[in-house]
Design a protein around this motif. Sequence first.
Motif, PDB file in Angstrom:
ATOM      1  N   PRO A  76      60.454  40.203  61.459  1.00 27.72           N
ATOM      2  CA  PRO A  76      59.858  39.656  60.232  1.00 27.72           C
ATOM      3  C   PRO A  76      58.926  40.630  59.515  1.00 27.72           C
ATOM      4  N   ASN A  77      58.419  41.632  60.224  1.00 26.33           N
ATOM      5  CA  ASN A  77      57.529  42.630  59.623  1.00 26.33           C
ATOM      6  C   ASN A  77      58.267  43.872  59.156  1.00 26.33           C
ATOM      7  N   LEU A  78      59.600  43.824  59.158  1.00 24.54           N
ATOM      8  CA  LEU A  78      60.417  44.981  58.766  1.00 24.54           C
ATOM      9  C   LEU A  78      61.345  44.592  57.609  1.00 24.54           C
ATOM     10  N   PRO A  79      60.792  44.375  56.411  1.00 21.93           N
ATOM     11  CA  PRO A  79      61.623  43.910  55.294  1.00 21.93           C
ATOM     12  C   PRO A  79      62.714  44.893  54.899  1.00 21.93           C
ATOM     13  N   TYR A  80      62.477  46.192  55.056  1.00 17.74           N
ATOM     14  CA  TYR A  80      63.516  47.156  54.660  1.00 17.74           C
ATOM     15  C   TYR A  80      64.691  47.105  55.630  1.00 17.74           C
ATOM     16  N   LEU A  81      64.433  46.920  56.913  1.00 17.61           N
ATOM     17  CA  LEU A  81      65.527  46.745  57.878  1.00 17.61           C
ATOM     18  C   LEU A  81      66.356  45.515  57.505  1.00 17.61           C
ATOM     19  N   ARG A  82      65.705  44.421  57.192  1.00 16.92           N
ATOM     20  CA  ARG A  82      66.427  43.195  56.838  1.00 16.92           C
ATOM     21  C   ARG A  82      67.229  43.404  55.552  1.00 16.92           C
ATOM     22  N   ALA A  83      66.695  44.199  54.645  1.00 20.03           N
ATOM     23  CA  ALA A  83      67.418  44.500  53.406  1.00 20.03           C
ATOM     24  C   ALA A  83      68.672  45.323  53.704  1.00 20.03           C
ATOM     25  N   ILE A  84      68.581  46.270  54.642  1.00 20.26           N
ATOM     26  CA  ILE A  84      69.759  47.049  55.042  1.00 20.26           C
ATOM     27  C   ILE A  84      70.834  46.121  55.608  1.00 20.26           C
ATOM     28  N   CYS A  85      70.418  45.174  56.441  1.00 18.99           N
ATOM     29  CA  CYS A  85      71.375  44.238  57.041  1.00 18.99           C
ATOM     30  C   CYS A  85      72.058  43.398  55.961  1.00 18.99           C
ATOM     31  N   LYS A  86      71.279  42.872  55.014  1.00 13.78           N
ATOM     32  CA  LYS A  86      71.869  42.073  53.940  1.00 13.78           C
ATOM     33  C   LYS A  86      72.833  42.909  53.098  1.00 13.78           C
ATOM     34  N   TRP A 128      76.313  41.499  40.950  1.00 13.76           N
ATOM     35  CA  TRP A 128      75.464  42.536  41.522  1.00 13.76           C
ATOM     36  C   TRP A 128      75.446  43.766  40.607  1.00 13.76           C
ATOM     37  N   ASP A 129      74.275  44.370  40.452  1.00 13.71           N
ATOM     38  CA  ASP A 129      74.176  45.640  39.735  1.00 13.71           C
ATOM     39  C   ASP A 129      74.720  46.763  40.615  1.00 13.71           C
ATOM     40  N   ASP A 130      75.528  47.649  40.019  1.00 13.84           N
ATOM     41  CA  ASP A 130      76.095  48.788  40.753  1.00 13.84           C
ATOM     42  C   ASP A 130      76.621  48.355  42.126  1.00 13.84           C
ATOM     43  N   PRO A 131      77.591  47.444  42.160  1.00 15.54           N
ATOM     44  CA  PRO A 131      77.997  46.841  43.435  1.00 15.54           C
ATOM     45  C   PRO A 131      78.626  47.815  44.422  1.00 15.54           C
ATOM     46  N   LEU A 132      79.160  48.944  43.959  1.00 19.19           N
ATOM     47  CA  LEU A 132      79.784  49.889  44.884  1.00 19.19           C
ATOM     48  C   LEU A 132      78.762  50.793  45.565  1.00 19.19           C
ATOM     49  N   GLU A 133      77.528  50.736  45.116  1.00 23.50           N
ATOM     50  CA  GLU A 133      76.464  51.543  45.718  1.00 23.50           C
ATOM     51  C   GLU A 133      75.833  50.777  46.868  1.00 23.50           C
ATOM     52  N   PHE A 134      75.621  51.467  47.987  1.00 24.23           N
ATOM     53  CA  PHE A 134      74.910  50.862  49.118  1.00 24.23           C
ATOM     54  C   PHE A 134      73.423  51.036  48.867  1.00 24.23           C
ATOM     55  N   ASN A 135      72.768  49.973  48.416  1.00 24.54           N
ATOM     56  CA  ASN A 135      71.386  50.068  47.966  1.00 24.54           C
ATOM     57  C   ASN A 135      70.562  48.907  48.508  1.00 24.54           C
ATOM     58  N   PRO A 136      69.909  49.073  49.657  1.00 22.13           N
ATOM     59  CA  PRO A 136      69.091  47.991  50.226  1.00 22.13           C
ATOM     60  C   PRO A 136      67.952  47.550  49.325  1.00 22.13           C
ATOM     61  N   ASP A 137      67.531  48.409  48.380  1.00 17.88           N
ATOM     62  CA  ASP A 137      66.405  48.054  47.513  1.00 17.88           C
ATOM     63  C   ASP A 137      66.688  46.814  46.679  1.00 17.88           C
ATOM     64  N   ARG A 138      67.961  46.468  46.474  1.00 15.46           N
ATOM     65  CA  ARG A 138      68.269  45.270  45.691  1.00 15.46           C
ATOM     66  C   ARG A 138      67.739  44.004  46.382  1.00 15.46           C
ATOM     67  N   PHE A 139      67.516  44.098  47.710  1.00 14.35           N
ATOM     68  CA  PHE A 139      66.983  42.950  48.452  1.00 14.35           C
ATOM     69  C   PHE A 139      65.478  43.075  48.720  1.00 14.35           C
ATOM     70  N   MET A 140      64.845  44.065  48.100  1.00 14.98           N
ATOM     71  CA  MET A 140      63.401  44.251  48.280  1.00 14.98           C
ATOM     72  C   MET A 140      62.600  43.637  47.136  1.00 14.98           C
ATOM     73  N   THR A 141      63.293  43.175  46.097  1.00  8.60           N
ATOM     74  CA  THR A 141      62.608  42.504  45.000  1.00  8.60           C
ATOM     75  C   THR A 141      62.221  41.088  45.432  1.00  8.60           C
ATOM     76  N   PRO A 142      61.277  40.447  44.746  1.00  9.93           N
ATOM     77  CA  PRO A 142      60.917  39.067  45.110  1.00  9.93           C
ATOM     78  C   PRO A 142      62.121  38.127  45.121  1.00  9.93           C
ATOM     79  N   GLN A 143      63.013  38.284  44.138  1.00 12.92           N
ATOM     80  CA  GLN A 143      64.182  37.421  44.086  1.00 12.92           C
ATOM     81  C   GLN A 143      65.183  37.784  45.171  1.00 12.92           C
ATOM     82  N   GLY A 144      65.436  39.082  45.358  1.00 18.08           N
ATOM     83  CA  GLY A 144      66.416  39.520  46.353  1.00 18.08           C
ATOM     84  C   GLY A 144      65.992  39.211  47.768  1.00 18.08           C
TER      85      GLY A 144
END
Length: 511
Positions: free
Chosen positions: A352-362, A410-426
Motif C-alpha cells: 500500500p505504500n508503493l503506489p508506483y509499483l501498483r501502477a506498474i502492475c495495473k 486511454w491516451d497513447d495506449p501502445l506506450e507502457f506508461n505507469p504514470d497514467r495510474f499515478m494521477t488522482p483519477q488513475g
Amino acid sequence: MDVIILLRELLLWLILYYGLRRLTVRLLPRKNLSPAPLPPGPRGFPVVGALPLLGRAPHVALARMAQRHGPVMHLKLGQHGVVVASSPDAARVFLKTLDAHFANRPIDAAPTRIAYGAQDLVFAEYGPRWKLLRRLCNLGMLGAKALEGWAGVRRAEVGHMLLAMCDFAQRGRPVEVAEMLSYAMANMIGQVILSRRVFEAVGAESSEFKDMMVELMTLAGLPNVGDYVPAVAWMDLQGIERRMKELHRRVDVVLSRVMREHEATAAERKGRPDLLDQVVASRDSLEGEKLSDIHFKALLLNLLSAGTDTSSSTIEWAIAEMLLNPAILKQAHAEMDRVIGRTRRLEESDIPNLPYLRAICKEAFRKHPSTPLNLPRICTHACEVDGYYIPKNTRLLVNIWAIGRDPNVWDDPLEFNPDRFMTPQGSKIDPRGNDFKLIPFGSGRRICAGARMGVVLVEYMLGSLIHAFDWSLPDGVKMNMDETFGLALQKTVPVSAIVSPRLAPAAFFQG
C-alpha cells in the motif's frame, strides 16, 4: 491425392447443404421477427463464416473489425452467432446489466477433451454444483480471509525463488523468468490445495509442468473448426483435438498421482484440512448430485493452470516492458529504496505504500491482459443491447485486449506508461472487475474466481523481483515482444535475463 479429392467434395456438399438451408429459410413464411436488427459485423464466407478472418491473433483481428463495425459487433463463426464487446460501456452492459443472461459458457472441444467433460469450475453450468465449488474455493484459498491465512506460504515460496535466482546470478547464468514464476506459484498453490510443495527445485520437472500449462492455455484458446462446423468435427482438420487428448492423458497422470499421494497422507493432516480435504468432505453435500474424483481432478486442473500461468504471464510481460524501459525500473527501485531500503525483503504490508509499483502492475494488466478475450459465454435468453437484437444461444466474447488499447479510452495506449495510474483519477481504477476500463479478470458472476489472488500475486511477486534485483538483457540479445494467442497471452519468446542482487546478502535468507 484421394484425401484431397475427398475433402474438396465434402466441402462442396457442405456449401450446397448450408446454401440450400439458408435459401429455404428465406422462402418460408417468417414468424416472430426480431424486434431489432442484429449488430453490424463482417459478412464472412459460406459455411465457415468469419473464421478465416481471425488468423493467428483473433484478439487483434476482432479489434480491427470493431474499429469498422463498432463496439457491439455480430459475426458468424461457422454455424454459431457470436457477439463481441470491445468498449467499456459495451462490456458493462453484457457483464453487469445483462449478467444473468450470460451466466453460462458454451461447451466445446477444449472443456470436453481437457477439463474432464466440463466438470470443472470454469466451464460448469451455473447452478448448485458451480456455487458449491466456488464457495469452497473462496473459503479455502481465494477469499480475502483465506488469502490472508496463507500469506506465510507466499512469503516462503518467494524466498525460495529469490535464492534460486541468486544462484543463477552467481554462476553468471540468465534466468528464465516464466520457469521461475511457474516453479514458485505451483509450490504456493500446491501447499494450499494439497499441503505439499509440487517441486523441490527448479529443473526438468518444473519446466515440464510449465510447458504443459502453456500448451493447455494455447490449445484451449485456438479457434477449432470442428467447434464451429460440427459436420467436420470428426475429421479434426487442424489436429487440435488429437493434441488435446494427448495433453489430457499427460495431465491426468500427474493429477491422479497427486490425488493418490494426498489420500495416503490424510492422517497427517487430521485437524488441519487443506482445500482438497474440504472439497472431498463436501462429496455428498448436493441433493441429487455427488462430487466424484473427476470433479476433484477438474478443480485441481483449474487452480493449478489458472493460478500459475495467468499471473506469471502478466509478471513476465511487466519485466519485459521494464527491460525495454529502464527508466521505469529505476523509478521503481527509487521508490522501494525510500520505503523499504536494502536490508530486508519486500513484505506484502509494504505494497500500500508503493503506489508506483501498483501502477506498474495495473499498466501490465491493461496492455498485456493474461486473458485477451474473456472466456466465452452463451446467451440463455434473447435480449437487446444498444438497440440491437441478441438471439438466444449467441456466444459472447469481450475483447479485453482491445479495451486496454483503445485510444478513445486511454491516451497513447501502445506506450507502457505507469504514470497514467499515478494521477488522482488513475489511482482509483481497480482491476478486480468493477472498472470496465480495466477488467483483466472479466466481471460479473463468472468473473475469474482467482481475481483477488491474481492481484495479490502479481503485486507481491513482481514487487519482490524488482526490489531484489537489477535486470538486464544478455549481451547481444534483443527483446522480442511478439504474442502467442491462447486463453492466456504468452510471450512468443520467453524472457531470459541477467539478474544482479541489490539487497544485502542476509536479506535473501530472512525466514
